[in-house]
Design an enzyme around this catalytic site. Structure first.
Site, mmCIF file in Angstrom:
data_model
loop_
_atom_site.group_PDB
_atom_site.id
_atom_site.type_symbol
_atom_site.label_atom_id
_atom_site.label_comp_id
_atom_site.label_asym_id
_atom_site.label_seq_id
_atom_site.Cartn_x
_atom_site.Cartn_y
_atom_site.Cartn_z
ATOM 1 N N LYS A 20 68.923 86.205 49.424
ATOM 2 C CA LYS A 20 67.647 86.768 49.893
ATOM 3 C C LYS A 20 67.923 88.047 50.690
ATOM 4 C CE LYS A 20 63.438 85.345 52.392
ATOM 5 N NZ LYS A 20 62.776 84.235 53.100
ATOM 6 N N SER A 33 59.069 78.766 53.779
ATOM 7 C CA SER A 33 59.447 79.854 52.876
ATOM 8 C C SER A 33 60.563 79.539 51.889
ATOM 9 C CB SER A 33 59.841 81.095 53.677
ATOM 10 O OG SER A 33 58.693 81.715 54.190
ATOM 11 N N SER A 68 58.139 82.965 51.620
ATOM 12 C CA SER A 68 58.589 84.325 51.458
ATOM 13 C C SER A 68 59.815 84.475 50.553
ATOM 14 C CB SER A 68 58.903 84.927 52.829
ATOM 15 O OG SER A 68 59.997 84.261 53.440
#
EC number: 6.3.5.7
Lengths: 95, 484
Positions: free
Chosen positions: B72, B172, B148
Protein backbone atom coordinates in the site's frame (compact mmCIF):
# COMPACT_ATOMS: atom_id res chain seq x y z
CA UNK A 1 -22.03 19.13 23.73
CA UNK A 2 -21.56 22.32 21.82
CA UNK A 3 -24.20 23.59 19.45
CA UNK A 4 -22.36 26.61 18.07
CA UNK A 5 -21.92 27.15 14.35
CA UNK A 6 -18.53 26.09 13.09
CA UNK A 7 -16.33 29.06 12.32
CA UNK A 8 -14.72 27.50 9.27
CA UNK A 9 -12.35 30.42 8.66
CA UNK A 10 -10.97 30.23 12.20
CA UNK A 11 -10.71 26.45 12.06
CA UNK A 12 -8.91 26.60 8.70
CA UNK A 13 -6.50 29.15 10.12
CA UNK A 14 -5.72 26.83 13.04
CA UNK A 15 -5.22 23.96 10.59
CA UNK A 16 -2.97 26.07 8.35
CA UNK A 17 -5.26 25.51 5.41
CA UNK A 18 -6.04 28.12 2.81
CA UNK A 19 -9.53 27.44 1.46
CA UNK A 20 -11.30 28.70 -1.64
CA UNK A 21 -14.73 30.34 -1.25
CA UNK A 22 -16.35 27.24 -2.73
CA UNK A 23 -14.57 25.02 -0.22
CA UNK A 24 -15.66 27.21 2.68
CA UNK A 25 -19.29 26.81 1.63
CA UNK A 26 -18.99 23.08 0.98
CA UNK A 27 -17.14 22.23 4.19
CA UNK A 28 -19.32 24.45 6.34
CA UNK A 29 -22.49 22.59 5.40
CA UNK A 30 -20.90 19.14 5.41
CA UNK A 31 -19.13 19.58 8.72
CA UNK A 32 -22.22 20.95 10.43
CA UNK A 33 -24.01 17.79 9.34
CA UNK A 34 -21.21 15.56 10.67
CA UNK A 35 -20.90 17.51 13.92
CA UNK A 36 -24.66 17.34 14.30
CA UNK A 37 -24.38 13.58 13.98
CA UNK A 38 -21.55 13.15 16.49
CA UNK A 39 -23.66 15.05 19.03
CA UNK A 40 -25.21 11.57 19.48
CA UNK A 41 -22.58 10.97 22.13
CA UNK A 42 -24.38 13.42 24.42
CA UNK A 43 -27.06 10.71 24.81
CA UNK A 44 -24.54 8.71 26.86
CA UNK A 45 -23.93 9.27 30.55
CA UNK A 46 -20.16 9.37 30.61
CA UNK A 47 -19.68 11.28 33.86
CA UNK A 48 -18.05 8.37 35.72
CA UNK A 49 -16.34 6.73 32.73
CA UNK A 50 -12.57 7.12 32.48
CA UNK A 51 -11.22 8.08 29.05
CA UNK A 52 -9.29 5.63 26.87
CA UNK A 53 -6.61 7.17 24.71
CA UNK A 54 -5.01 3.95 23.52
CA UNK A 55 -6.37 0.44 23.18
CA UNK A 56 -3.02 -1.05 24.10
CA UNK A 57 -0.43 -0.23 26.67
CA UNK A 58 2.17 2.29 25.64
CA UNK A 59 5.63 1.66 26.98
CA UNK A 60 8.58 3.96 27.00
CA UNK A 61 11.00 2.69 24.38
CA UNK A 62 14.45 3.15 25.88
CA UNK A 63 17.86 2.44 24.44
CA UNK A 64 21.38 2.92 25.71
CA UNK A 65 22.38 6.58 25.66
CA UNK A 66 25.23 6.13 23.22
CA UNK A 67 26.01 8.16 20.13
CA UNK A 68 25.17 6.42 16.87
CA UNK A 69 24.99 7.47 13.26
CA UNK A 70 21.78 9.20 12.18
CA UNK A 71 20.23 9.22 8.77
CA UNK A 72 22.87 11.48 7.30
CA UNK A 73 22.53 14.91 5.79
CA UNK A 74 22.18 13.68 2.24
CA UNK A 75 19.26 11.38 3.08
CA UNK A 76 17.53 14.10 5.08
CA UNK A 77 17.92 16.80 2.45
CA UNK A 78 17.14 14.58 -0.56
CA UNK A 79 13.39 15.00 -0.09
CA UNK A 80 13.42 18.72 0.65
CA UNK A 81 11.55 20.75 -1.98
CA UNK A 82 14.35 23.30 -1.91
CA UNK A 83 17.83 22.92 -0.49
CA UNK A 84 21.25 24.51 -0.67
CA UNK A 85 24.58 23.74 0.97
CA UNK A 86 23.14 20.63 2.68
CA UNK A 87 20.39 22.69 4.28
CA UNK A 88 16.67 23.09 3.66
CA UNK A 89 15.71 26.45 2.19
CA UNK A 90 12.55 28.22 3.44
CA UNK A 91 11.22 31.74 2.89
CA UNK A 92 12.91 34.41 4.95
CA UNK A 93 11.49 34.50 8.48
CA UNK A 94 13.43 37.41 9.99
CA UNK A 95 12.35 40.89 8.87
CA UNK B 1 -3.95 -21.90 -12.51
CA UNK B 2 -1.53 -19.06 -13.26
CA UNK B 3 1.20 -18.29 -10.74
CA UNK B 4 -0.23 -14.81 -10.15
CA UNK B 5 -3.55 -16.41 -9.16
CA UNK B 6 -1.96 -18.92 -6.77
CA UNK B 7 -1.74 -18.72 -2.99
CA UNK B 8 1.53 -18.11 -1.17
CA UNK B 9 1.28 -21.64 0.21
CA UNK B 10 1.11 -23.21 -3.27
CA UNK B 11 3.87 -21.01 -4.66
CA UNK B 12 6.17 -21.79 -1.75
CA UNK B 13 5.70 -25.53 -2.34
CA UNK B 14 6.60 -25.13 -6.02
CA UNK B 15 9.58 -22.89 -5.25
CA UNK B 16 10.95 -25.39 -2.74
CA UNK B 17 10.39 -28.25 -5.22
CA UNK B 18 12.32 -26.22 -7.79
CA UNK B 19 9.56 -26.39 -10.41
CA UNK B 20 9.31 -22.56 -10.57
CA UNK B 21 11.55 -19.59 -9.75
CA UNK B 22 10.72 -16.25 -8.11
CA UNK B 23 11.29 -14.62 -11.51
CA UNK B 24 8.57 -16.85 -12.99
CA UNK B 25 6.08 -15.48 -10.45
CA UNK B 26 7.07 -11.85 -11.12
CA UNK B 27 6.85 -12.35 -14.89
CA UNK B 28 3.46 -13.99 -14.49
CA UNK B 29 2.25 -11.02 -12.43
CA UNK B 30 3.50 -8.74 -15.22
CA UNK B 31 1.50 -10.74 -17.77
CA UNK B 32 -1.61 -10.67 -15.58
CA UNK B 33 -1.28 -6.91 -15.19
CA UNK B 34 -0.81 -6.32 -18.90
CA UNK B 35 -3.85 -8.46 -19.71
CA UNK B 36 -6.17 -6.89 -17.12
CA UNK B 37 -8.15 -3.68 -17.32
CA UNK B 38 -5.76 -1.12 -15.76
CA UNK B 39 -8.64 0.14 -13.61
CA UNK B 40 -8.75 -3.13 -11.64
CA UNK B 41 -5.08 -4.06 -11.30
CA UNK B 42 -4.83 -1.91 -8.18
CA UNK B 43 -1.34 -0.52 -8.69
CA UNK B 44 -0.05 3.02 -8.86
CA UNK B 45 3.42 1.91 -9.91
CA UNK B 46 5.42 -1.28 -10.48
CA UNK B 47 9.17 -1.76 -10.83
CA UNK B 48 9.56 -5.25 -12.28
CA UNK B 49 13.28 -4.85 -12.92
CA UNK B 50 14.04 -4.02 -9.28
CA UNK B 51 11.91 -6.97 -8.16
CA UNK B 52 13.61 -9.31 -10.64
CA UNK B 53 17.01 -8.15 -9.38
CA UNK B 54 15.92 -9.00 -5.82
CA UNK B 55 14.50 -12.30 -7.03
CA UNK B 56 17.92 -13.39 -8.29
CA UNK B 57 19.19 -13.49 -4.72
CA UNK B 58 16.04 -14.82 -3.07
CA UNK B 59 16.73 -17.33 -0.32
CA UNK B 60 14.12 -20.01 -0.91
CA UNK B 61 14.77 -21.60 2.47
CA UNK B 62 13.11 -18.63 4.20
CA UNK B 63 9.37 -18.69 5.10
CA UNK B 64 8.38 -16.24 2.34
CA UNK B 65 11.43 -16.79 0.13
CA UNK B 66 10.74 -15.61 -3.44
CA UNK B 67 7.18 -14.35 -2.81
CA UNK B 68 6.33 -10.90 -4.25
CA UNK B 69 4.09 -8.77 -2.05
CA UNK B 70 2.24 -5.63 -3.18
CA UNK B 71 2.58 -2.67 -0.81
CA UNK B 72 0.00 0.00 0.00
CA UNK B 73 1.24 3.46 -0.92
CA UNK B 74 1.45 4.60 2.71
CA UNK B 75 4.18 2.15 3.79
CA UNK B 76 7.82 3.14 3.36
CA UNK B 77 10.02 0.97 1.14
CA UNK B 78 13.57 2.26 0.88
CA UNK B 79 14.31 3.87 -2.47
CA UNK B 80 10.67 3.90 -3.59
CA UNK B 81 8.17 6.74 -3.57
CA UNK B 82 5.62 6.71 -0.75
CA UNK B 83 2.95 9.11 -1.96
CA UNK B 84 -0.10 8.08 0.10
CA UNK B 85 -2.02 8.66 -3.17
CA UNK B 86 -1.66 12.38 -2.49
CA UNK B 87 -0.54 15.23 -4.72
CA UNK B 88 1.32 16.58 -1.72
CA UNK B 89 3.78 13.68 -1.57
CA UNK B 90 3.70 11.85 -4.90
CA UNK B 91 6.84 12.64 -6.87
CA UNK B 92 8.19 14.68 -3.99
CA UNK B 93 9.20 12.01 -1.51
CA UNK B 94 11.43 8.94 -1.77
CA UNK B 95 11.65 6.69 1.28
CA UNK B 96 15.10 6.80 2.87
CA UNK B 97 14.33 3.73 5.00
CA UNK B 98 12.28 0.53 5.16
CA UNK B 99 9.24 0.32 7.43
CA UNK B 100 9.72 -2.38 10.07
CA UNK B 101 7.16 -4.64 8.31
CA UNK B 102 9.10 -4.29 5.07
CA UNK B 103 12.39 -5.10 6.82
CA UNK B 104 10.73 -8.15 8.38
CA UNK B 105 9.22 -9.30 5.07
CA UNK B 106 12.57 -8.88 3.33
CA UNK B 107 14.31 -10.79 6.12
CA UNK B 108 11.81 -13.60 5.48
CA UNK B 109 12.65 -13.62 1.77
CA UNK B 110 9.64 -11.69 0.42
CA UNK B 111 10.05 -9.22 -2.44
CA UNK B 112 8.13 -5.91 -2.33
CA UNK B 113 6.53 -5.46 -5.76
CA UNK B 114 4.44 -2.44 -6.64
CA UNK B 115 2.70 0.41 -4.82
CA UNK B 116 -1.04 -0.04 -4.52
CA UNK B 117 -3.68 2.64 -4.78
CA UNK B 118 -5.57 3.93 -1.77
CA UNK B 119 -7.74 6.74 -0.48
CA UNK B 120 -5.47 9.70 0.08
CA UNK B 121 -3.70 9.34 3.44
CA UNK B 122 -5.95 6.31 4.08
CA UNK B 123 -9.04 8.51 4.48
CA UNK B 124 -11.99 6.93 2.76
CA UNK B 125 -13.92 3.76 2.02
CA UNK B 126 -13.87 3.60 -1.77
CA UNK B 127 -10.37 4.54 -3.08
CA UNK B 128 -12.16 7.35 -4.94
CA UNK B 129 -10.22 9.81 -2.78
CA UNK B 130 -6.97 8.87 -4.52
CA UNK B 131 -5.36 11.86 -6.19
CA UNK B 132 -2.99 9.73 -8.24
CA UNK B 133 -4.94 6.89 -9.81
CA UNK B 134 -8.29 5.23 -10.37
CA UNK B 135 -9.14 1.76 -9.10
CA UNK B 136 -12.43 -0.06 -9.61
CA UNK B 137 -13.79 -3.37 -8.40
CA UNK B 138 -12.62 -6.41 -10.42
CA UNK B 139 -16.03 -8.06 -9.93
CA UNK B 140 -17.91 -5.10 -11.41
CA UNK B 141 -16.10 -2.25 -13.11
CA UNK B 142 -18.91 0.17 -12.22
CA UNK B 143 -18.33 -0.37 -8.50
CA UNK B 144 -15.63 0.62 -6.06
CA UNK B 145 -13.00 -1.73 -4.61
CA UNK B 146 -13.63 -0.36 -1.13
CA UNK B 147 -11.05 1.51 0.87
CA UNK B 148 -8.87 2.80 1.99
CA UNK B 149 -6.73 -0.22 0.95
CA UNK B 150 -8.73 -0.56 -2.28
CA UNK B 151 -5.69 -1.00 -4.52
CA UNK B 152 -4.36 -3.86 -2.40
CA UNK B 153 -7.83 -5.42 -2.30
CA UNK B 154 -8.39 -5.11 -6.04
CA UNK B 155 -4.91 -6.44 -6.89
CA UNK B 156 -5.32 -9.58 -4.78
CA UNK B 157 -8.94 -9.98 -5.94
CA UNK B 158 -8.10 -9.46 -9.61
CA UNK B 159 -5.21 -11.95 -9.38
CA UNK B 160 -2.65 -9.28 -10.28
CA UNK B 161 -0.92 -9.72 -6.91
CA UNK B 162 -0.27 -12.83 -4.87
CA UNK B 163 -0.74 -10.96 -1.58
CA UNK B 164 -0.58 -7.39 -0.36
CA UNK B 165 -0.14 -5.19 2.67
CA UNK B 166 -2.91 -2.87 3.75
CA UNK B 167 -3.52 -0.62 6.71
CA UNK B 168 -6.68 -0.49 8.79
CA UNK B 169 -7.81 2.49 10.90
CA UNK B 170 -11.56 1.89 10.85
CA UNK B 171 -11.95 -1.07 8.49
CA UNK B 172 -9.59 -0.17 5.65
CA UNK B 173 -8.28 -3.73 5.30
CA UNK B 174 -11.44 -5.65 6.07
CA UNK B 175 -13.96 -3.72 3.98
CA UNK B 176 -11.94 -3.85 0.71
CA UNK B 177 -11.24 -7.53 1.46
CA UNK B 178 -15.01 -8.06 1.66
CA UNK B 179 -15.70 -6.10 -1.53
CA UNK B 180 -13.03 -7.97 -3.53
CA UNK B 181 -13.69 -11.51 -2.24
CA UNK B 182 -10.42 -12.00 -0.35
CA UNK B 183 -9.10 -12.38 3.20
CA UNK B 184 -8.08 -9.25 5.11
CA UNK B 185 -6.69 -9.34 8.63
CA UNK B 186 -6.39 -6.39 10.98
CA UNK B 187 -4.16 -7.59 13.81
CA UNK B 188 -4.56 -6.43 17.41
CA UNK B 189 -3.37 -2.91 18.04
CA UNK B 190 0.34 -3.21 18.83
CA UNK B 191 0.80 -6.65 17.26
CA UNK B 192 2.55 -5.27 14.19
CA UNK B 193 4.95 -2.33 14.29
CA UNK B 194 3.68 0.91 12.76
CA UNK B 195 7.20 2.26 12.22
CA UNK B 196 7.32 3.38 8.61
CA UNK B 197 3.55 3.53 8.15
CA UNK B 198 2.51 7.09 7.36
CA UNK B 199 0.27 7.85 10.33
CA UNK B 200 -3.41 8.67 9.97
CA UNK B 201 -4.79 8.02 13.48
CA UNK B 202 -2.01 6.68 15.65
CA UNK B 203 -4.16 5.00 18.30
CA UNK B 204 -6.17 3.09 15.68
CA UNK B 205 -3.84 2.32 12.72
CA UNK B 206 -2.63 -1.24 12.12
CA UNK B 207 -0.83 -2.82 9.17
CA UNK B 208 -2.10 -6.22 8.09
CA UNK B 209 -2.04 -8.81 5.30
CA UNK B 210 -4.52 -9.09 2.43
CA UNK B 211 -4.44 -12.55 0.91
CA UNK B 212 -6.42 -15.20 -0.96
CA UNK B 213 -6.48 -17.67 1.93
CA UNK B 214 -6.49 -17.67 5.71
CA UNK B 215 -3.30 -19.76 5.73
CA UNK B 216 -1.55 -17.09 3.65
CA UNK B 217 -2.64 -14.46 6.17
CA UNK B 218 -1.20 -16.60 8.97
CA UNK B 219 2.09 -17.05 7.07
CA UNK B 220 2.42 -13.31 6.59
CA UNK B 221 1.46 -12.46 10.16
CA UNK B 222 4.10 -14.90 11.42
CA UNK B 223 6.68 -12.73 9.71
CA UNK B 224 5.15 -9.29 10.37
CA UNK B 225 4.25 -9.57 14.07
CA UNK B 226 6.45 -8.72 17.03
CA UNK B 227 7.62 -5.91 19.25
CA UNK B 228 9.75 -3.15 17.80
CA UNK B 229 11.99 -0.72 19.61
CA UNK B 230 11.08 1.87 16.96
CA UNK B 231 7.39 1.83 17.95
CA UNK B 232 6.54 2.50 21.58
CA UNK B 233 3.00 1.21 20.99
CA UNK B 234 4.13 -2.17 19.70
CA UNK B 235 3.29 -4.85 22.25
CA UNK B 236 6.11 -6.60 24.07
CA UNK B 237 4.52 -10.02 24.08
CA UNK B 238 5.46 -13.30 22.48
CA UNK B 239 4.37 -14.11 18.95
CA UNK B 240 2.99 -17.63 18.49
CA UNK B 241 3.23 -19.66 15.28
CA UNK B 242 0.00 -18.63 13.59
CA UNK B 243 0.08 -21.54 11.17
CA UNK B 244 -0.03 -24.03 14.06
CA UNK B 245 -3.60 -25.07 14.87
CA UNK B 246 -5.06 -23.94 11.54
CA UNK B 247 -6.28 -27.49 10.99
CA UNK B 248 -8.07 -27.63 14.35
CA UNK B 249 -11.79 -28.34 14.57
CA UNK B 250 -14.42 -26.07 16.05
CA UNK B 251 -15.90 -28.48 18.57
CA UNK B 252 -16.67 -26.63 21.79
CA UNK B 253 -15.79 -23.23 20.35
CA UNK B 254 -18.26 -20.51 21.30
CA UNK B 255 -19.20 -18.12 18.51
CA UNK B 256 -20.91 -14.88 19.50
CA UNK B 257 -23.42 -13.20 17.23
CA UNK B 258 -24.02 -9.56 18.20
CA UNK B 259 -27.67 -8.68 17.68
CA UNK B 260 -26.74 -5.04 16.99
CA UNK B 261 -24.96 -6.10 13.77
CA UNK B 262 -28.14 -7.56 12.25
CA UNK B 263 -30.61 -4.72 12.59
CA UNK B 264 -31.76 -1.88 10.37
CA UNK B 265 -29.40 -0.95 7.57
CA UNK B 266 -28.07 -4.42 6.84
CA UNK B 267 -28.73 -5.51 3.26
CA UNK B 268 -31.08 -8.53 3.24
CA UNK B 269 -28.94 -10.55 0.80
CA UNK B 270 -25.77 -9.85 2.77
CA UNK B 271 -27.60 -10.92 5.94
CA UNK B 272 -28.62 -14.19 4.25
CA UNK B 273 -24.99 -14.95 3.33
CA UNK B 274 -23.75 -14.16 6.84
CA UNK B 275 -26.56 -16.19 8.43
CA UNK B 276 -25.60 -19.14 6.22
CA UNK B 277 -21.96 -18.78 7.27
CA UNK B 278 -22.96 -18.81 10.94
CA UNK B 279 -25.04 -21.94 10.31
CA UNK B 280 -21.98 -23.51 8.67
CA UNK B 281 -19.86 -22.74 11.75
CA UNK B 282 -22.51 -24.44 13.89
CA UNK B 283 -22.47 -27.43 11.55
CA UNK B 284 -18.70 -27.57 12.05
CA UNK B 285 -19.14 -27.97 15.81
CA UNK B 286 -19.24 -24.41 17.15
CA UNK B 287 -21.81 -23.31 19.69
CA UNK B 288 -23.66 -20.17 18.58
CA UNK B 289 -24.38 -17.66 21.33
CA UNK B 290 -26.22 -14.36 20.98
CA UNK B 291 -24.20 -11.50 22.47
CA UNK B 292 -24.76 -7.78 22.79
CA UNK B 293 -22.45 -4.91 21.87
CA UNK B 294 -24.83 -2.26 23.15
CA UNK B 295 -22.83 0.80 22.14
CA UNK B 296 -22.48 -0.14 18.46
CA UNK B 297 -24.73 2.74 17.37
CA UNK B 298 -22.19 5.20 18.83
CA UNK B 299 -19.18 3.72 17.04
CA UNK B 300 -19.20 6.00 14.02
CA UNK B 301 -19.59 9.17 16.11
CA UNK B 302 -16.81 8.11 18.49
CA UNK B 303 -14.51 7.11 15.67
CA UNK B 304 -14.93 10.26 13.60
CA UNK B 305 -14.01 12.44 16.55
CA UNK B 306 -10.97 10.42 17.62
CA UNK B 307 -9.66 9.58 14.14
CA UNK B 308 -9.97 13.10 12.77
CA UNK B 309 -8.46 14.65 15.90
CA UNK B 310 -5.43 12.40 15.62
CA UNK B 311 -5.26 12.95 11.85
CA UNK B 312 -5.24 16.73 12.23
CA UNK B 313 -2.21 16.43 14.49
CA UNK B 314 -0.43 13.80 12.37
CA UNK B 315 -0.89 15.66 9.11
CA UNK B 316 0.56 18.86 10.55
CA UNK B 317 3.94 17.49 9.44
CA UNK B 318 3.00 18.04 5.79
CA UNK B 319 3.95 21.68 5.67
CA UNK B 320 6.06 21.87 2.52
CA UNK B 321 9.32 22.33 4.41
CA UNK B 322 11.16 18.99 4.65
CA UNK B 323 9.51 16.75 2.04
CA UNK B 324 6.76 16.66 -0.52
CA UNK B 325 5.66 19.18 -3.07
CA UNK B 326 5.83 22.82 -2.04
CA UNK B 327 3.62 25.62 -3.32
CA UNK B 328 5.56 27.96 -5.57
CA UNK B 329 6.66 31.47 -4.57
CA UNK B 330 5.05 31.81 -1.13
CA UNK B 331 5.19 35.34 0.24
CA UNK B 332 6.22 34.12 3.68
CA UNK B 333 6.48 31.01 5.81
CA UNK B 334 2.82 30.99 6.81
CA UNK B 335 1.75 31.15 3.19
CA UNK B 336 4.17 28.32 2.40
CA UNK B 337 2.26 26.16 4.89
CA UNK B 338 -1.28 27.17 3.96
CA UNK B 339 -0.84 27.16 0.21
CA UNK B 340 1.13 23.91 0.13
CA UNK B 341 -1.62 22.21 2.12
CA UNK B 342 -4.38 23.80 0.03
CA UNK B 343 -2.83 22.61 -3.22
CA UNK B 344 -1.57 19.27 -1.93
CA UNK B 345 -4.47 17.85 0.06
CA UNK B 346 -7.66 16.56 -1.51
CA UNK B 347 -11.20 17.32 -0.39
CA UNK B 348 -11.68 14.44 2.07
CA UNK B 349 -8.33 15.04 3.75
CA UNK B 350 -9.12 18.72 4.21
CA UNK B 351 -12.57 17.83 5.54
CA UNK B 352 -11.10 15.52 8.16
CA UNK B 353 -8.30 17.91 9.13
CA UNK B 354 -10.91 20.62 9.65
CA UNK B 355 -13.18 18.35 11.69
CA UNK B 356 -10.25 17.15 13.79
CA UNK B 357 -8.97 20.67 14.32
CA UNK B 358 -12.45 21.80 15.34
CA UNK B 359 -13.03 19.05 17.93
CA UNK B 360 -9.62 19.77 19.48
CA UNK B 361 -9.94 23.54 19.42
CA UNK B 362 -10.27 25.73 22.49
CA UNK B 363 -13.66 25.32 24.15
CA UNK B 364 -14.58 22.15 22.27
CA UNK B 365 -11.99 19.62 23.50
CA UNK B 366 -14.03 18.51 26.52
CA UNK B 367 -17.30 18.54 24.62
CA UNK B 368 -16.10 16.32 21.79
CA UNK B 369 -12.68 14.72 22.11
CA UNK B 370 -12.81 13.88 25.81
CA UNK B 371 -16.37 12.55 25.43
CA UNK B 372 -15.25 10.34 22.56
CA UNK B 373 -12.35 8.99 24.59
CA UNK B 374 -14.77 8.13 27.38
CA UNK B 375 -17.13 6.49 24.91
CA UNK B 376 -14.17 4.48 23.66
CA UNK B 377 -13.91 2.93 27.13
CA UNK B 378 -17.48 1.66 26.70
CA UNK B 379 -16.51 -0.19 23.51
CA UNK B 380 -13.64 -1.87 25.31
CA UNK B 381 -16.00 -2.89 28.11
CA UNK B 382 -18.61 -4.16 25.64
CA UNK B 383 -16.06 -6.51 24.09
CA UNK B 384 -14.66 -7.59 27.47
CA UNK B 385 -18.17 -8.56 28.57
CA UNK B 386 -18.91 -10.39 25.31
CA UNK B 387 -15.62 -12.30 25.37
CA UNK B 388 -16.42 -13.63 28.83
CA UNK B 389 -19.13 -15.65 27.09
CA UNK B 390 -17.61 -16.45 23.68
CA UNK B 391 -14.28 -17.10 21.94
CA UNK B 392 -14.99 -15.20 18.72
CA UNK B 393 -17.62 -12.78 17.50
CA UNK B 394 -18.92 -13.00 13.94
CA UNK B 395 -21.05 -10.76 11.77
CA UNK B 396 -21.05 -8.90 8.47
CA UNK B 397 -18.00 -6.86 7.49
CA UNK B 398 -20.05 -4.25 5.65
CA UNK B 399 -23.80 -3.49 5.54
CA UNK B 400 -23.89 -4.09 1.78
CA UNK B 401 -21.79 -5.19 -1.20
CA UNK B 402 -19.45 -2.83 -3.06
CA UNK B 403 -21.01 0.58 -3.70
CA UNK B 404 -21.51 1.96 -7.18
CA UNK B 405 -18.74 4.38 -8.07
CA UNK B 406 -19.72 7.95 -7.26
CA UNK B 407 -22.81 6.97 -5.28
CA UNK B 408 -21.60 8.31 -1.93
CA UNK B 409 -19.05 10.95 -2.84
CA UNK B 410 -21.46 13.86 -2.31
CA UNK B 411 -22.54 12.73 1.15
CA UNK B 412 -19.56 12.10 3.45
CA UNK B 413 -21.75 11.19 6.43
CA UNK B 414 -23.46 8.35 4.54
CA UNK B 415 -20.01 7.08 3.56
CA UNK B 416 -18.85 7.22 7.18
CA UNK B 417 -21.93 5.32 8.37
CA UNK B 418 -21.06 2.39 6.10
CA UNK B 419 -18.09 1.63 8.44
CA UNK B 420 -20.44 0.79 11.31
CA UNK B 421 -19.39 -2.87 11.72
CA UNK B 422 -15.63 -2.48 11.37
CA UNK B 423 -14.90 0.58 13.50
CA UNK B 424 -15.50 -0.96 16.95
CA UNK B 425 -12.58 -3.38 16.59
CA UNK B 426 -10.19 -0.46 16.03
CA UNK B 427 -11.60 1.47 18.98
CA UNK B 428 -11.11 -1.58 21.24
CA UNK B 429 -7.79 -2.63 19.65
CA UNK B 430 -8.94 -6.20 19.06
CA UNK B 431 -7.98 -8.39 16.07
CA UNK B 432 -10.55 -8.72 13.30
CA UNK B 433 -10.62 -10.46 9.94
CA UNK B 434 -12.86 -10.50 6.90
CA UNK B 435 -13.14 -13.55 4.68
CA UNK B 436 -15.38 -14.41 1.72
CA UNK B 437 -18.71 -15.98 2.68
CA UNK B 438 -20.87 -15.71 -0.44
CA UNK B 439 -22.10 -13.51 -3.25
CA UNK B 440 -25.05 -11.26 -3.96
CA UNK B 441 -26.30 -10.09 -7.33
CA UNK B 442 -27.42 -6.57 -8.08
CA UNK B 443 -27.23 -7.12 -11.81
CA UNK B 444 -27.54 -10.45 -13.62
CA UNK B 445 -24.20 -12.09 -14.24
CA UNK B 446 -22.29 -9.78 -11.89
CA UNK B 447 -21.83 -11.54 -8.56
CA UNK B 448 -20.54 -9.29 -5.77
CA UNK B 449 -18.57 -10.81 -2.88
CA UNK B 450 -19.78 -10.69 0.71
CA UNK B 451 -17.42 -10.65 3.69
CA UNK B 452 -17.81 -12.44 7.01
CA UNK B 453 -16.13 -10.56 9.83
CA UNK B 454 -14.59 -12.40 12.77
CA UNK B 455 -13.32 -10.68 15.92
CA UNK B 456 -11.38 -12.09 18.85
CA UNK B 457 -9.86 -11.09 22.19
CA UNK B 458 -6.80 -8.83 22.13
CA UNK B 459 -3.77 -10.73 20.78
CA UNK B 460 -5.81 -13.86 20.07
CA UNK B 461 -5.29 -13.85 16.31
CA UNK B 462 -4.75 -17.62 16.58
CA UNK B 463 -8.41 -18.32 17.35
CA UNK B 464 -9.49 -15.96 14.59
CA UNK B 465 -7.31 -17.78 12.07
CA UNK B 466 -8.35 -21.23 13.31
CA UNK B 467 -12.05 -20.42 12.84
CA UNK B 468 -11.38 -18.79 9.49
CA UNK B 469 -9.39 -21.76 8.26
CA UNK B 470 -12.09 -24.24 9.35
CA UNK B 471 -14.74 -22.22 7.50
CA UNK B 472 -12.51 -21.99 4.44
CA UNK B 473 -12.00 -25.75 4.35
CA UNK B 474 -15.76 -26.27 4.40
CA UNK B 475 -16.59 -23.73 1.67
CA UNK B 476 -15.19 -22.63 -1.68
CA UNK B 477 -16.04 -18.91 -1.76
CA UNK B 478 -12.37 -17.96 -1.46
CA UNK B 479 -11.44 -19.92 -4.59
CA UNK B 480 -13.74 -17.96 -6.91
CA UNK B 481 -12.18 -15.36 -9.16
CA UNK B 482 -13.78 -12.44 -10.99
CA UNK B 483 -14.70 -13.20 -14.57
CA UNK B 484 -14.21 -16.92 -14.04
Amino acid sequence: MANDRIDIHHTAKLARLELTDDEVQLFESQLEKVVGYVEKLSELDLSDVPPTDHAGTVHTALREDEPRPGMGTEAVVQNAPQSARDQIVVPRVIE
Amino acid sequence: MSLAASTITDLRAKLVEGTITPADIINDIRKANEAADPRVTGYLSLDYDAALAEAENADLSLPLGGIPIAIKDNINVKGQGCGCASKLLTGGYTSPYDATVIAKLRAAGAIPLGRTNMDEFAMGSTTENSATGETRNPWDIDRVPGGSSGGSGAAVGARTAVAALGSDTGGSIRQPAAFNGIVGLKPSYGRVSRYGLVAFASSLDQIGPMTRSVEDAALMLNVMAGSDIQDSTSAQIDVPDYTAGLDGDLNGLRVGVPKEFFGEGLDADVKASVDAAIAKLEELGAEIVEVSLPHTEYAVATYYIIATAEASANLARFDGVRYGNRAEDPADLLQLYTRTRELGFGEEVKRRILLGTYVLSSGYYDAYYLQAQKARTLFRRDFEAAFEKVDVIVGPTSPGPAFEAGSLTADPLQMYLADIYTISANLAGIPAMSQPCGFVEREAGKPLPVGLQLMAKPFDEQTLLKVGAAYERATDWHTRAPGA
